[in-house]
Design a protein around this motif. Structure first.
Motif: not given
Ligand code: B1N
Length: 832
Positions: A706-718, A749-765
């Motif tokens: 539920e928290e994952v869902n809310d976090l993604r919906a609100s876009g409130g995660f940097n 490992y640029h693509p990994i770092l990219q995914a975790l930062t500019d990519g928005g860290d979709h998987f919330l690592v």
């Protein structure tokens, strides 16, 4: 009868040591064609497998005959994957002749364990979904349920994984190279399967509009049967796998003008249909060969099911009373249109009647909510490859939407979501919607997953058919995953509570009171240590890394996927490595991080994570400043056989997927049953594991679904803010980005770092990192107290009884299939 033949007849059934030994020596010569002096380990494997196979054929036929004579309702489990693994240990254990076989081989100067090692894995699956199908086969046979598995006899199983310079490289997996002693080819069981062509309309005998599929290409599906031995060997069911054969036109063809070579080429192309298992790629959605594989085995299976039904019946009215067909995900969902076609076009059943029969016969299991894994075939491809099915799907859709229109009251968005056709972009057939509509029951594979099905992908269908969705939490077979794979623990358990747990895993609960028994704890630890020694030897053999047997074995074994978050685990490993180097005088709990898993060949990010783990391992394992307190290994070519060595040896089980993304997981169950403590998120079946083992005996952390869902919906995660505020995370990421682990290619490992930062860290690592590290710290602290750790480990084993696939399969049997146990009659044995 020839005396020699007669003695062989009797010997075939003999289960004692002498009888087995005589069979082995005779089978080696007369079936394998080798002299004992020249026989290789593989020859002995084939010899033993053939001799063991002899001992189950009578009971296999008894089982089949009993089902036939009683016209019992059967269940047909249609699955594109069956991840069986090896069968020798399994057959011996389920027949109850492991010890006799060991002694018989001993007398010939052979070791059973060496013979077992010569068997290749039947790796006809990707991961959990395929292994679940194999566990279900074991449970159906052990529960005496008339259950058949139907699938494809792939010539090549899931690719063999090797690491070259730390990168995954794929090799063909040639399990059939030396023949398969377990299978019985059935060249007479042959069904035509068609592709392409066009549909012709005509008037039937009573003047009604009717259709026939003409000018199609034909392939033949040939059956191979493998016996499935239930525990105790009483029920022996059948797994029927289809292999593609070119039609006999080729054999009888008269070729001129060089057409002969062209015809041979065509034959090879046709038979490619069953050549290779698709690795589950995100990019598979549109591969024609995959669609053809799905239709090929589904059509052959349905033809076979109808043939069997028609032996006892002259119309289709009672098909749903005699056959339940379970769709293992949408892969065989085209079967819904195919059964309609067979009933309407080939057997003249009226549409509405055929639809009622179809829905009452089929049920569907959903295994994932990931949008990229929901099958949707382009309409244009479907029209070309399966033109009649496309028509039938349109017809089903039109009738359904017409009915729904009244209720939808002008809500067109809702109607377009319910449609079997996705009209956005290139038009596609939504196989999930087809499977849902054509089934009387639809199930998810854990309580949470089922709930999310109702709320997300199938929300509209759930509103339309509120009774249809139900939950069937996955399970695992205790035979393979405890009795066979963990003999030290199995023997210990049996010594205290008897062996009833093997068939009734609920009984294992009786161990709970032993958790406070000092002697039992000591013995439990001894069993675990034995398994850890075996795994340590395996690790040394496979990777060359020496690990400390008494370190905490922290295990993450599963397919490589971003949502499973192997990345979170390796980041924590880097952070721990830094702490150890910063504080060399502290007495650290030694930790061994064990990873294993394959990445889909085209999944670049997953392959990069593999390379990262291997790179980090190289640095950490060679750093003397950590004094061997941390070792990291990534074992190559994870498969069922490797799992059988790893599961029993684990202390800590990593189940750390982003909440809401892992439908269930089954490795989580194997590890907990074998006495590992889980560190995990509230995802999939972890939620139910916590309920069973108790909050005190599991390390739960992280965001909830539920928290994952809310976090993604609100876009409130940097993620950048999270990283900036967590020094140990920042340092770990900086090390990766400055090339500490990849000096030869600092930007690797640029693509990994990219995914975790500019990519928005979709998987919330990054979001879960801090809590994960705390949970890890808790686990390490607890590990110092071996008595307390062992107590909790015992409580895990004791409380996992509910996760037996026997429980799961009986729930399917009573709540979905309405099939009942049928005890085979064994006339030969009662005659004496
Ligand atoms: O099925 C398992 C679950 O325990 C896992 O959580 C789930 O991830 C797994 C396309 C799949 N879902 N979907 C697949 C496999 C092959 C393919 O081509 C999708 N596998 C799962 C058993 O329920």
């Amino acid at each position: 009868m020839d005396a020699r033949y007669k003695s062989r007849e009797i010997e075939r059934r003999s289960l004692d040591v002498d009888g087995l030994k005589r069979s082995f020596l005779e089978w080696l010569v007369y079936s394998v064609g080798k002299d004992a002096r020249a026989a290789t380990r593989r020859d002995w494997f084939h010899t033993v497998a053939l001799a063991v196979r002899d001992r189950l054929v009578d009971r296999w036929m008894d089982t089949t005959r009993t089902y036939y004579q009683q016209d019992a309702k059967r269940v047909y489990y249609l699955s594109l994957e069956f991840l069986i693994g090896r069968l020798l240990t399994n057959s011996l254990a389920n027949l109850g002749i492991t010890d006799q076989c060991r002694q018989a081989l001993d007398r010939i100067g052979l070791n059973l364990d060496d013979v077992v090692e010569a068997e290749p894995d039947a790796a006809l699956g990707n991961g959990g979904l395929g292994r679940l199908a194999a566990c279900f086969l074991d449970s159906m046979a052990s529960e005496a349920l008339p259950g058949y598995g139907y699938g494809i006899r792939y010539e090549f199983g899931l690719f063999e994984q090797r690491f070259e310079h730390g990168w995954q490289v794929e090799y063909p997996e040639q399990w059939l190279q030396f023949g398969n002693p377990w299978e019985f080819p059935r060249p007479e069981v042959l069904y035509p399967v068609q592709f392409y062509g066009r549909v012709e309309e005509f008037r039937d005998s009573v003047g009604e509009r009717a259709y026939r599929w003409v000018d199609a290409e034909r392939v033949l599906a040939m059956a191979y049967d493998t016996p499935v031995v239930g525990y105790g060997g009483d029920t022996i069911n059948t797994l029927r796998l289809w292999s593609a054969r070119a039609t006999r036109d080729f054999n009888f063809g008269h070729f001129n003008d060089g057409a002969y070579m062209k015809a041979v080429e065509q034959k090879v192309l046709t038979e490619n249909l069953s050549r290779v298992l698709y690795p589950n790629d995100a990019t598979e959605g549109g591969k024609e060969l995959r669609l053809k594989q799905e239709y090929f085995f589904t059509s052959a299976s349905l033809q076979d099911i109808l043939r069997r039904y028609l032996q006892h019946h002259s119309n289709f009215d009672s098909l749903p009373d005699k056959a339940a067909i379970q769709l293992n995900d949408t892969h065989p969902a085209i079967g819904i249109a195919e059964l309609m076609r067979l009933l309407v076009d080939q057997h003249g059943v009226l549409w509405d009647k055929a639809w009622d029969i179809t829905r009452a016969t089929f049920s569907y299991t959903n295994h994932t909510l990931l949008p990229e894994a929901l099958e949707a075939w382009p309409v244009r491809m479907m029209e070309r490859v399966l033109p009649r099915h496309m028509q039938i799907i349109y017809e089903i859709n039109a009738k359904f939407l017409n009915r729904s229109k009244a209720r939808a009251a002008g809500d067109n968005a809702r109607l377009s979501r319910l449609s079997l056709i996705d009209e956005r972009g290139d038009r596609r057939v939504r196989m999930g919607n087809l499977a849902f509509l054509g089934s009387h029951k639809v199930n998810g594979v854990s309580a949470l997953h089922t709930e999310l099905m109702k709320q997300t992908v199938f929300a509209d269908f759930h509103a339309e058919f509120p009774e249809r969705i139900n939950n069937k939490t996955n399970g695992i077979t205790p035979r393979r995953w405890l009795h066979q794979a963990n003999q030290p623990l199995a023997a210990l358990i049996t010594s205290r509570i008897g062996n009833g747990w093997i068939k009734d895993l609920g009984q294992i609960k009786a161990l709970a009171e032993k958790a406070d028994d000092l002697v039992f704890r000591e013995e439990f630890r001894r069993a675990k240590r034995k398994n850890k020694k075996r795994l340590a030897a395996y690790i040394a053999r496979q990777t060359g890394v020496d690990v400390q047997v008494d370190s905490l074995f922290d295990v993450q074994v599963k397919r490589m996927h971003e949502y499973k978050r192997q990345l979170l685990n390796i980041l924590q490993a880097i952070a721990l490595y830094n702490e150890m180097r910063d504080n060399p005088t502290v007495s650290w709990v030694p930790v061994t991080k064990i990873f294993a898993g394959k990445a889909a060949p085209s999944y670049h990010m997953a392959k990069l994570i593999i390379k990262l783990i291997n790179d980090v391992a190289k640095v950490v394992n060679h750093d003397p400043s950590v004094h061997d307190n941390l070792k990291i290994v990534l074992l190559p070519n994870y498969n069922v056989t490797a799992a059988e060595i790893i599961m029993p040896a684990a202390d800590l089980s990593e189940q750390i997927s982003t909440a809401g993304m892992e439908a269930s997981g089954t490795g989580n169950m194997k590890l907990a049953l074998n006495g590992a403590l889980t560190i995990g998120t509230l995802d999939g079946a972890n939620v139910e594991i916590r309920e069973h083992v108790g909050d005190d005996n599991i390390f739960i952390f992280g965001l909830t679904a539920e928290e994952v869902n809310d976090l993604r919906a609100s876009g409130g995660f940097n993620p950048r803010e999270v990283i900036a505020s967590n020094p140990s995370l920042k340092r770990a990421l900086d090390m990766i980005s400055t090339g500490v682990f990849s000096p030869d290619d600092p930007h690797r490992y640029h693509p990994i770092l990219q995914a975790l930062t500019d990519g928005g860290d979709h998987f919330l690592v990054t979001a879960d990192f801090a809590e994960y590290c705390e949970a890890q710290q808790e686990a390490m602290d607890l590990y110092r107290d071996q008595e307390e750790w062992t107590r909790k480990a015992i409580l895990n084993t004791a409380n996992m009884g509910w996760f037996s696939s026997d429980r799961t399969i009986m729930e399917y049997a009573t709540e979905i299939w309405d099939v009942h146990p049928v005890k085979p009659e064994h006339p030969a044995e009662t005659e004496g």
